[in-house]
Design a protein around this motif. Structure first.
Motif, PDB file in Angstrom:
ATOM      1  N   PRO A  99      62.861  42.891  46.210  1.00 23.78           N
ATOM      2  CA  PRO A  99      61.687  42.092  46.574  1.00 23.78           C
ATOM      3  C   PRO A  99      61.108  41.401  45.338  1.00 23.78           C
ATOM      4  CG  PRO A  99      61.042  44.382  46.343  1.00 23.78           C
ATOM      5  CD  PRO A  99      62.531  44.328  46.095  1.00 23.78           C
ATOM      6  N   LEU A 100      60.417  40.292  45.575  1.00 23.56           N
ATOM      7  CA  LEU A 100      59.800  39.550  44.472  1.00 23.56           C
ATOM      8  C   LEU A 100      58.684  40.353  43.826  1.00 23.56           C
ATOM      9  CD1 LEU A 100      59.465  35.919  45.847  1.00 23.56           C
ATOM     10  CD2 LEU A 100      60.789  36.644  43.867  1.00 23.56           C
ATOM     11  N   GLU A 101      58.555  40.175  42.521  1.00 24.01           N
ATOM     12  CA  GLU A 101      57.455  40.750  41.754  1.00 24.01           C
ATOM     13  C   GLU A 101      56.767  39.623  40.986  1.00 24.01           C
ATOM     14  OE1 GLU A 101      59.167  43.728  39.218  1.00 24.01           O
ATOM     15  OE2 GLU A 101      59.676  45.039  40.907  1.00 24.01           O
ATOM     16  N   VAL A 102      55.530  39.838  40.586  1.00 22.62           N
ATOM     17  CA  VAL A 102      54.775  38.825  39.847  1.00 22.62           C
ATOM     18  C   VAL A 102      55.550  38.396  38.605  1.00 22.62           C
ATOM     19  CG1 VAL A 102      52.645  38.378  38.579  1.00 22.62           C
ATOM     20  CG2 VAL A 102      52.560  39.586  40.768  1.00 22.62           C
ATOM     21  N   SER A 103      56.274  39.322  37.974  1.00 19.01           N
ATOM     22  CA  SER A 103      57.036  39.005  36.759  1.00 19.01           C
ATOM     23  C   SER A 103      58.210  38.064  37.015  1.00 19.01           C
ATOM     24  CB  SER A 103      57.539  40.297  36.103  1.00 19.01           C
ATOM     25  OG  SER A 103      58.419  40.968  36.979  1.00 19.01           O
ATOM     26  N   ASP A 104      58.550  37.814  38.283  1.00 19.24           N
ATOM     27  CA  ASP A 104      59.636  36.883  38.608  1.00 19.24           C
ATOM     28  C   ASP A 104      59.195  35.425  38.519  1.00 19.24           C
ATOM     29  OD1 ASP A 104      61.541  38.894  39.145  1.00 19.24           O
ATOM     30  OD2 ASP A 104      60.698  39.180  41.151  1.00 19.24           O
ATOM     31  N   SER A 105      57.906  35.177  38.330  1.00 20.14           N
ATOM     32  CA  SER A 105      57.395  33.810  38.225  1.00 20.14           C
ATOM     33  C   SER A 105      58.039  33.108  37.037  1.00 20.14           C
ATOM     34  CB  SER A 105      55.875  33.815  38.029  1.00 20.14           C
ATOM     35  OG  SER A 105      55.233  34.395  39.130  1.00 20.14           O
ATOM     36  N   ARG A 106      58.439  31.884  37.197  1.00 22.75           N
ATOM     37  CA  ARG A 106      58.989  31.031  36.131  1.00 22.75           C
ATOM     38  C   ARG A 106      59.929  29.989  36.711  1.00 22.75           C
ATOM     39  NH1 ARG A 106      55.638  31.130  32.139  1.00 22.75           N
ATOM     40  NH2 ARG A 106      56.134  32.502  30.473  1.00 22.75           N
ATOM     41  N   LEU A 129      54.799  32.003  46.116  1.00 24.36           N
ATOM     42  CA  LEU A 129      55.354  33.043  46.976  1.00 24.36           C
ATOM     43  C   LEU A 129      54.573  34.332  46.789  1.00 24.36           C
ATOM     44  CD1 LEU A 129      59.024  32.264  46.047  1.00 24.36           C
ATOM     45  CD2 LEU A 129      57.952  31.730  48.225  1.00 24.36           C
ATOM     46  N   GLU A 130      54.688  35.213  47.762  1.00 24.94           N
ATOM     47  CA  GLU A 130      53.965  36.482  47.712  1.00 24.94           C
ATOM     48  C   GLU A 130      54.875  37.617  47.271  1.00 24.94           C
ATOM     49  OE1 GLU A 130      50.919  39.046  50.544  1.00 24.94           O
ATOM     50  OE2 GLU A 130      51.741  37.173  51.257  1.00 24.94           O
ATOM     51  N   ALA A 131      54.358  38.481  46.421  1.00 18.09           N
ATOM     52  CA  ALA A 131      55.111  39.653  45.966  1.00 18.09           C
ATOM     53  C   ALA A 131      55.568  40.448  47.184  1.00 18.09           C
ATOM     54  CB  ALA A 131      54.248  40.513  45.051  1.00 18.09           C
ATOM     55  N   GLY A 132      56.789  40.979  47.099  1.00 20.39           N
ATOM     56  CA  GLY A 132      57.356  41.750  48.204  1.00 20.39           C
ATOM     57  C   GLY A 132      58.284  40.942  49.083  1.00 20.39           C
ATOM     58  N   GLN A 133      58.190  39.596  49.021  1.00 19.38           N
ATOM     59  CA  GLN A 133      59.080  38.758  49.820  1.00 19.38           C
ATOM     60  C   GLN A 133      60.481  38.764  49.219  1.00 19.38           C
ATOM     61  OE1 GLN A 133      57.072  34.892  49.540  1.00 19.38           O
ATOM     62  NE2 GLN A 133      56.744  34.953  51.745  1.00 19.38           N
ATOM     63  N   ILE A 190      58.946  28.938  40.522  1.00 16.11           N
ATOM     64  CA  ILE A 190      58.281  29.806  41.488  1.00 16.11           C
ATOM     65  C   ILE A 190      57.117  30.497  40.794  1.00 16.11           C
ATOM     66  CG2 ILE A 190      60.374  30.162  42.833  1.00 16.11           C
ATOM     67  CD1 ILE A 190      60.425  33.045  41.803  1.00 16.11           C
ATOM     68  N   THR A 191      56.070  30.699  41.561  1.00 13.73           N
ATOM     69  CA  THR A 191      54.922  31.482  41.127  1.00 13.73           C
ATOM     70  C   THR A 191      54.747  32.581  42.154  1.00 13.73           C
ATOM     71  OG1 THR A 191      53.888  29.541  40.150  1.00 13.73           O
ATOM     72  CG2 THR A 191      52.464  31.432  40.591  1.00 13.73           C
ATOM     73  N   VAL A 192      54.754  33.813  41.687  1.00 11.57           N
ATOM     74  CA  VAL A 192      54.639  34.953  42.587  1.00 11.57           C
ATOM     75  C   VAL A 192      53.250  35.558  42.402  1.00 11.57           C
ATOM     76  CG1 VAL A 192      55.602  37.170  43.285  1.00 11.57           C
ATOM     77  CG2 VAL A 192      57.109  35.387  42.376  1.00 11.57           C
ATOM     78  N   ALA A 193      52.497  35.640  43.502  1.00 15.97           N
ATOM     79  CA  ALA A 193      51.153  36.219  43.490  1.00 15.97           C
ATOM     80  C   ALA A 193      51.190  37.568  44.207  1.00 15.97           C
ATOM     81  CB  ALA A 193      50.168  35.282  44.176  1.00 15.97           C
ATOM     82  N   ASP A 194      50.271  38.462  43.802  1.00 14.97           N
ATOM     83  CA  ASP A 194      50.186  39.754  44.495  1.00 14.97           C
ATOM     84  C   ASP A 194      49.954  39.553  45.978  1.00 14.97           C
ATOM     85  OD1 ASP A 194      50.687  41.610  42.473  1.00 14.97           O
ATOM     86  OD2 ASP A 194      48.649  41.430  41.719  1.00 14.97           O
TER      87      ASP A 194
END
Length: 168
Positions: free
Chosen positions: A105-112, A58-62, A133-137
């Motif tokens: 919104p999603l942030e990269v730190s939400d990955s896991r 997923l993309e950061a900000g979503q 989930i993996t969150v990319a910039d």
């Protein structure tokens, strides 16, 4: 304005709200049938639609949400966790004790990996997840386009080989 459930009443006369109990009451005017009942309705928050609840890249900000699938008893208790650590509500994370967990919104730190432990008191606790989930910039559009191009080339190659095989 919004529509809420209510019982059929002779002539609806009153509505009252109980903020502490998250409920509302309605009653009607007395009729030839005698006194009218007082109806109590518990407020049920609207379901949050989960359009991307399968996890993945997923993309950061979503916005992102996870929902424990049916069947779930209405009186179930929920606890969402990230990598085995219980989550706590904050301005971006809502529903840690509800059926639906929302991150916005999603942030990269939400990955896991996310899981939900829930129990309706009638059976052993159940676990939903993990959902990774993996969150990319940013997610480069070329990744999708490149994958589609690669799949198209493989298809063309397979068709070409099939024609060569038939020609022999």
């Amino acid at each position: 304005p919004c529509a809420v459930p209510s019982a059929p009443e002779v002539q609806g006369e009153a509505i009252a709200f109980d903020v502490d109990e998250a409920s509302y009451f309605t009653t009607s005017e007395r009729s030839i049938l005698g006194p009218q009942p007082l109806y109590r309705y518990a407020f049920v928050p609207p379901e949050i639609p989960c359009e991307n609840a399968l996890g993945g890249l997923l993309e950061a900000g979503q916005d992102f949400c996870l929902r424990v699938p049916d069947p779930v008893a209405p009186d179930s208790m929920f606890q969402w966790s990230k990598d085995g650590l219980e989550l706590e509500e904050n301005e971006r994370l809502q529903g840690v004790h509800a059926r639906t967990l929302a991150l916005s919104p999603l942030e990269v730190s939400d990955s896991r990996d996310y899981t939900c432990r829930y129990d309706d008191g009638a059976k052993a606790p159940a676990i939903f997840g993990p959902v990774s989930i993996t969150v990319a910039d940013t997610i480069p559009a070329t990744n999708c386009a490149g994958l589609l191009l690669f799949a198209l080339l493989l298809s063309l190659l397979a068709v070409s080989k099939l024609h060569q095989h038939r020609a022999k």
